[in-house]
Design a protein around this motif. Structure first.
Motif, PDB file in Angstrom:
ATOM      1  N   GLN A 115     -16.939  30.782   8.636  1.00 20.60           N
ATOM      2  CA  GLN A 115     -18.256  30.150   8.749  1.00 20.60           C
ATOM      3  C   GLN A 115     -19.126  30.470   7.541  1.00 20.60           C
ATOM      4  O   GLN A 115     -19.839  29.601   7.041  1.00 20.60           O
ATOM      5  CB  GLN A 115     -18.957  30.577  10.039  1.00 20.60           C
ATOM      6  CG  GLN A 115     -18.382  29.932  11.271  1.00 20.60           C
ATOM      7  CD  GLN A 115     -19.047  30.395  12.553  1.00 20.60           C
ATOM      8  OE1 GLN A 115     -19.843  31.331  12.568  1.00 20.60           O
ATOM      9  NE2 GLN A 115     -18.714  29.739  13.655  1.00 20.60           N
ATOM     10  N   LYS A 116     -19.057  31.704   7.054  1.00 24.73           N
ATOM     11  CA  LYS A 116     -19.835  32.084   5.873  1.00 24.73           C
ATOM     12  C   LYS A 116     -19.407  31.251   4.669  1.00 24.73           C
ATOM     13  O   LYS A 116     -20.244  30.731   3.928  1.00 24.73           O
ATOM     14  CB  LYS A 116     -19.669  33.574   5.579  1.00 24.73           C
ATOM     15  CG  LYS A 116     -20.360  34.465   6.591  1.00 24.73           C
ATOM     16  CD  LYS A 116     -20.080  35.918   6.313  1.00 24.73           C
ATOM     17  CE  LYS A 116     -20.623  36.787   7.439  1.00 24.73           C
ATOM     18  NZ  LYS A 116     -20.212  38.188   7.307  1.00 24.73           N
ATOM     19  N   LYS A 117     -18.097  31.130   4.469  1.00 17.82           N
ATOM     20  CA  LYS A 117     -17.573  30.332   3.356  1.00 17.82           C
ATOM     21  C   LYS A 117     -17.946  28.863   3.526  1.00 17.82           C
ATOM     22  O   LYS A 117     -18.323  28.186   2.572  1.00 17.82           O
ATOM     23  CB  LYS A 117     -16.045  30.464   3.277  1.00 17.82           C
ATOM     24  CG  LYS A 117     -15.565  31.831   2.872  1.00 17.82           C
ATOM     25  CD  LYS A 117     -14.048  31.891   2.908  1.00 17.82           C
ATOM     26  CE  LYS A 117     -13.522  33.282   2.649  1.00 17.82           C
ATOM     27  NZ  LYS A 117     -12.056  33.347   2.790  1.00 17.82           N
ATOM     28  N   PHE A 118     -17.851  28.376   4.753  1.00 17.53           N
ATOM     29  CA  PHE A 118     -18.176  26.985   5.053  1.00 17.53           C
ATOM     30  C   PHE A 118     -19.652  26.700   4.789  1.00 17.53           C
ATOM     31  O   PHE A 118     -20.001  25.684   4.185  1.00 17.53           O
ATOM     32  CB  PHE A 118     -17.835  26.685   6.519  1.00 17.53           C
ATOM     33  CG  PHE A 118     -18.127  25.276   6.954  1.00 17.53           C
ATOM     34  CD1 PHE A 118     -17.315  24.234   6.565  1.00 17.53           C
ATOM     35  CD2 PHE A 118     -19.214  24.991   7.765  1.00 17.53           C
ATOM     36  CE1 PHE A 118     -17.574  22.927   6.969  1.00 17.53           C
ATOM     37  CE2 PHE A 118     -19.488  23.698   8.186  1.00 17.53           C
ATOM     38  CZ  PHE A 118     -18.654  22.665   7.777  1.00 17.53           C
ATOM     39  N   ASP A 119     -20.526  27.613   5.225  1.00 21.61           N
ATOM     40  CA  ASP A 119     -21.968  27.440   5.012  1.00 21.61           C
ATOM     41  C   ASP A 119     -22.300  27.379   3.524  1.00 21.61           C
ATOM     42  O   ASP A 119     -23.108  26.556   3.091  1.00 21.61           O
ATOM     43  CB  ASP A 119     -22.758  28.560   5.686  1.00 21.61           C
ATOM     44  CG  ASP A 119     -22.689  28.495   7.206  1.00 21.61           C
ATOM     45  OD1 ASP A 119     -22.305  27.441   7.754  1.00 21.61           O
ATOM     46  OD2 ASP A 119     -23.009  29.516   7.860  1.00 21.61           O
ATOM     47  N   GLU A 120     -21.681  28.248   2.750  1.00 18.42           N
ATOM     48  CA  GLU A 120     -21.901  28.258   1.300  1.00 18.42           C
ATOM     49  C   GLU A 120     -21.393  26.957   0.682  1.00 18.42           C
ATOM     50  O   GLU A 120     -22.053  26.358  -0.168  1.00 18.42           O
ATOM     51  CB  GLU A 120     -21.198  29.467   0.668  1.00 18.42           C
ATOM     52  CG  GLU A 120     -21.468  29.637  -0.797  1.00 18.42           C
ATOM     53  CD  GLU A 120     -22.926  29.948  -1.119  1.00 18.42           C
ATOM     54  OE1 GLU A 120     -23.364  29.581  -2.221  1.00 18.42           O
ATOM     55  OE2 GLU A 120     -23.634  30.535  -0.273  1.00 18.42           O
ATOM     56  N   PHE A 121     -20.233  26.516   1.132  1.00 17.42           N
ATOM     57  CA  PHE A 121     -19.657  25.259   0.640  1.00 17.42           C
ATOM     58  C   PHE A 121     -20.578  24.081   0.957  1.00 17.42           C
ATOM     59  O   PHE A 121     -20.845  23.241   0.096  1.00 17.42           O
ATOM     60  CB  PHE A 121     -18.278  25.038   1.277  1.00 17.42           C
ATOM     61  CG  PHE A 121     -17.714  23.684   1.022  1.00 17.42           C
ATOM     62  CD1 PHE A 121     -17.209  23.341  -0.219  1.00 17.42           C
ATOM     63  CD2 PHE A 121     -17.689  22.737   2.030  1.00 17.42           C
ATOM     64  CE1 PHE A 121     -16.694  22.077  -0.456  1.00 17.42           C
ATOM     65  CE2 PHE A 121     -17.172  21.470   1.803  1.00 17.42           C
ATOM     66  CZ  PHE A 121     -16.681  21.146   0.557  1.00 17.42           C
ATOM     67  N   GLU A 122     -21.070  24.006   2.188  1.00 20.76           N
ATOM     68  CA  GLU A 122     -21.963  22.915   2.597  1.00 20.76           C
ATOM     69  C   GLU A 122     -23.263  22.940   1.795  1.00 20.76           C
ATOM     70  O   GLU A 122     -23.769  21.902   1.387  1.00 20.76           O
ATOM     71  CB  GLU A 122     -22.273  22.998   4.098  1.00 20.76           C
ATOM     72  CG  GLU A 122     -21.138  22.520   4.977  1.00 20.76           C
ATOM     73  CD  GLU A 122     -20.845  21.045   4.825  1.00 20.76           C
ATOM     74  OE1 GLU A 122     -21.758  20.228   5.005  1.00 20.76           O
ATOM     75  OE2 GLU A 122     -19.697  20.701   4.522  1.00 20.76           O
ATOM     76  N   LYS A 123     -23.784  24.130   1.562  1.00 21.83           N
ATOM     77  CA  LYS A 123     -25.007  24.272   0.775  1.00 21.83           C
ATOM     78  C   LYS A 123     -24.780  23.716  -0.640  1.00 21.83           C
ATOM     79  O   LYS A 123     -25.589  22.943  -1.144  1.00 21.83           O
ATOM     80  CB  LYS A 123     -25.404  25.744   0.714  1.00 21.83           C
ATOM     81  CG  LYS A 123     -26.630  26.036  -0.088  1.00 21.83           C
ATOM     82  CD  LYS A 123     -26.898  27.540  -0.093  1.00 21.83           C
ATOM     83  CE  LYS A 123     -27.937  27.901  -1.121  1.00 21.83           C
ATOM     84  NZ  LYS A 123     -28.055  29.352  -1.281  1.00 21.83           N
TER      85      LYS A 123
END
Length: 131
Positions: A115-123
């Motif tokens: 989720q942390k990686k995904f959130d950074e990617f989405e940002k």
């Protein structure tokens, strides 16, 4: 790039088009450098899945769930396309709603580290879209 204006859009703003399009050359689907609108929902699902897997390293079970969620999103989006011509504001609102739901649904199948990686990617993806 040249600008092109059709006869029926006399009052419309000029839009930028690639030189080959200004000369009347139309790119066919599946030909060099297709745009996202040239892909089917299934193709977009696979592209999104590859991208997601590259970012967060999905498990086999997560891949199945993410594929199902993405396919539903892209099929729903394809069903909205006719609305784009008749109700642009409604289309944009529904598109945004579908996108947010798809993002939260995919995020829900990920573990905390993913989720942390995904959130950074989405940002980062949203920042790239703004440019």
């Amino acid at each position: 790039k040249e600008t092109k204006k059709s006869k029926k859009d006399k009052g419309a703003k000029k839009t930028e088009v690639a030189p080959e399009q200004a000369k009347g050359v139309v790119r066919e689907k599946g030909v060099k450098n297709p745009t996202k609108t040239d892909y089917t929902p299934e193709q977009m699902t696979e592209l999104r899945l590859k991208e997601l897997d590259k970012v967060v390293s999905l498990t086999a079970e997560q891949k199945v769930k993410a594929r199902d969620l993405s396919l539903k999103f892209y099929n729903d989006l394809a069903a909205l396309k006719p609305m784009k011509e008749t109700d642009k504001n409604g289309f944009l609102a529904k598109n945004t709603e579908l996108g947010r739901k798809a993002t939260s649904d995919v995020r829900a199948i990920l573990n905390t580290d993913q989720q942390k990686k995904f959130d950074e990617f989405e940002k980062n993806r949203k920042q790239r879209k703004k440019k």
